[in-house]
Scaffold this motif. Structure first.
Motif, short mmCIF file in Angstrom:
data_model
loop_
_atom_site.label_atom_id
_atom_site.label_comp_id
_atom_site.label_asym_id
_atom_site.label_seq_id
_atom_site.Cartn_x
_atom_site.Cartn_y
_atom_site.Cartn_z
N LEU A 251 0.84 -1.20 0.00
CA LEU A 251 0.00 0.00 0.00
C LEU A 251 0.87 1.26 0.00
O LEU A 251 0.64 2.18 -0.79
CB LEU A 251 -0.92 -0.02 1.22
CG LEU A 251 -1.73 1.26 1.49
CD1 LEU A 251 -2.73 1.54 0.37
CD2 LEU A 251 -2.45 1.16 2.84
N GLN A 252 1.89 1.28 0.87
CA GLN A 252 2.78 2.45 0.94
C GLN A 252 3.52 2.66 -0.39
O GLN A 252 3.68 3.80 -0.85
CB GLN A 252 3.80 2.27 2.08
CG GLN A 252 3.17 2.35 3.46
CD GLN A 252 4.10 1.84 4.56
OE1 GLN A 252 4.89 0.90 4.34
NE2 GLN A 252 4.01 2.43 5.74
N ALA A 253 3.95 1.55 -1.01
CA ALA A 253 4.65 1.65 -2.29
C ALA A 253 3.70 2.18 -3.38
O ALA A 253 4.10 2.96 -4.24
CB ALA A 253 5.22 0.29 -2.68
N GLY A 254 2.43 1.74 -3.31
CA GLY A 254 1.44 2.24 -4.27
C GLY A 254 1.22 3.73 -4.11
O GLY A 254 1.18 4.47 -5.11
N ILE A 255 1.10 4.17 -2.86
CA ILE A 255 0.95 5.62 -2.60
C ILE A 255 2.18 6.36 -3.11
O ILE A 255 2.08 7.43 -3.72
CB ILE A 255 0.73 5.87 -1.09
CG1 ILE A 255 -0.65 5.35 -0.66
CG2 ILE A 255 0.87 7.35 -0.75
CD1 ILE A 255 -0.87 5.34 0.85
N ALA A 256 3.37 5.78 -2.89
CA ALA A 256 4.62 6.43 -3.31
C ALA A 256 4.66 6.61 -4.83
O ALA A 256 4.90 7.72 -5.33
CB ALA A 256 5.82 5.61 -2.84
N PHE A 257 4.39 5.55 -5.58
CA PHE A 257 4.54 5.70 -7.04
C PHE A 257 3.37 6.43 -7.67
O PHE A 257 3.51 7.05 -8.73
CB PHE A 257 4.88 4.37 -7.72
CG PHE A 257 3.73 3.52 -8.20
CD1 PHE A 257 3.08 3.81 -9.39
CD2 PHE A 257 3.33 2.40 -7.49
CE1 PHE A 257 2.05 3.00 -9.86
CE2 PHE A 257 2.29 1.58 -7.94
CZ PHE A 257 1.65 1.90 -9.13
N SER A 258 2.21 6.42 -7.01
CA SER A 258 1.09 7.20 -7.53
C SER A 258 1.39 8.69 -7.44
O SER A 258 0.87 9.48 -8.21
CB SER A 258 -0.19 6.89 -6.74
OG SER A 258 -1.31 7.51 -7.34
#
Length: 385
Positions: free
Chosen positions: A246-253
């Motif tokens: 989830l954190q990685a998704g927020i980061a790349f978004s």
């Protein structure tokens, strides 16, 4: 100046799925269409979601013919299903493919048109139907991103579509849904999430907010990546992977991905390799090639992952990072394109087109070191064996 985009609401943790009706009601939603795949429909997981909704008096219809790497035709079929009912929102239930399908359907069912006309660099910002994402894999981070990827089967192109319209309004992130995931899926989606975090951190569009999320994701994912593969029932490791994803998704978004993803999409489109797996095939080689242009950033990744200590110089830290990524691929049995069974003649023949499609996606332009088509072909050759 950075613009930051997040889902309006997220419910995170063991048992979060049971809060779905309350979370929908909070947003004023009552009649979801659920898009999922045949595996989740057959395993009883879909029935569980339908049961939770029915108990709360919510009428839902479910469509379970979502395919891996959704195509224009598969999305159109799901649009027809949704338009056949009276729905006020779309739930994507599953891995990246059901969630990506839900994002596309939410726009097309509400506003018509095609995904091709919405291909990047176009930005689709006007919302369609509200999107609810319930991930069952710890990998894509799609529950928190403003992107979807749909394959145009007419020319085998994975089209990146971007904009606020694709950002879920609600994410239900329940790691218990990942406890039964098979080994290969666990490994590939885990490396996918790690790739998101690393690429967001080294991206030219990185910002202090995305950096914090990317570093936190690497700290969660790396120590648990082998653990969830070796001990699938390890709840703490599963939770760490889900939160890290989830954190990685927020980061790349909020920072975008880079060269690995740009090169990965054509492999998926032409050879039907799962997205996480094609990222894993490329990550060590692309990292080694890109690192000289951002040694400090890649060294930060090595330290966040714990493969290098704070006293070590950047050059040494990056060398350890590349070695650690190669070791992970070996330990998790990530095949090369060659050992995966891809035909060498066809691979070689498609290299110019794949390089062209990689560049056209825009992602390589965010890389610390920007390649030309010739360099991309050379990296594909390096990854081959």
């Amino acid at each position: 100046m950075s613009a930051i985009f997040l889902p309006r609401a997220m419910r995170i943790g063991a048992g979060a799925l049971t809060e779905l009706p309350a979370a929908l009601a909070q947003l004023g939603l009552r009649a979801p269409a659920i898009l999922t795949d045949a595996f989740l429909a057959g395993s009883g997981a879909l029935d569980r979601v339908l049961g939770i909704l029915a108990e709360a008096g919510m009428e839902a219809r479910a469509y379970s013919a979502v395919i891996p790497d959704p195509t224009v035709a598969s999305v159109d079929a799901a649009v027809a299903f949704v338009q056949g009912g009276d729905h006020d929102c779309i739930i994507g239930f599953g891995g990246g493919s059901p969630i990506d399908t839900a994002k596309a359907v939410a726009i097309l069912a509400a506003r018509g048109g095609t995904m091709r006309e919405r291909k990047a660099p176009h930005q689709e910002n006007v919302p369609g139907l509200p999107i609810i994402a319930i991930p069952t894999t710890a990998g894509t981070g799609s529950e928190a991103t403003r992107f979807t990827i749909i394959t145009d089967e007419a020319n085998d192109e994975k089209m990146l579509c971007a904009g606020l319209a694709y950002l879920p309004v609600l994410a239900i992130v329940d790691y218990e849904l990942t406890l039964t995931k098979p080994l290969r899926l666990t490994a590939d989606t885990g490396i996918d999430a790690l790739t998101h975090a690393i690429e967001a951190y080294v991206s030219k569009l990185a910002n202090p907010f995305s950096d914090g999320m990317a570093i936190a994701a690497m700290r969660s994912i790396w120590p648990n990546l082998r653990r969830v593969c070796e001990q699938p029932g390890d709840r703490a490791a599963r939770e760490a992977m889900m939160v890290g994803s989830l954190q990685a998704g927020i980061a790349f978004s909020n920072a975008s991905v880079a060269l690995v993803h740009g090169m990965s999409r054509p492999i998926g489109a032409h050879f039907h390799v799962a997205h996480g797996l094609s990222n894993a095939m490329l990550l060590p080689a692309v990292t080694a090639w890109s690192a000289p242009a951002a040694l400090g950033r890649y060294a930060d990744c090595a330290r966040a992952m714990g493969v290098s200590d704070s006293g070590e110089g950047d050059q040494a830290a990056v060398a350890r990072l590349v070695e650690a990524l190669r070791d992970a691929n070996r330990d998790l049995s990530v095949p090369t394109p060659k050992s995966y069974g891809i035909d060498e003649a066809r691979w070689t023949e498609l290299l110019p087109l794949m390089a062209e499609q990689a560049l056209a996606s825009g992602s390589p332009g965010n890389n610390p070191r920007i390649p030309d088509a010739e360099t991309i072909q050379a990296l594909y050759r390096q990854a081959w064996a």
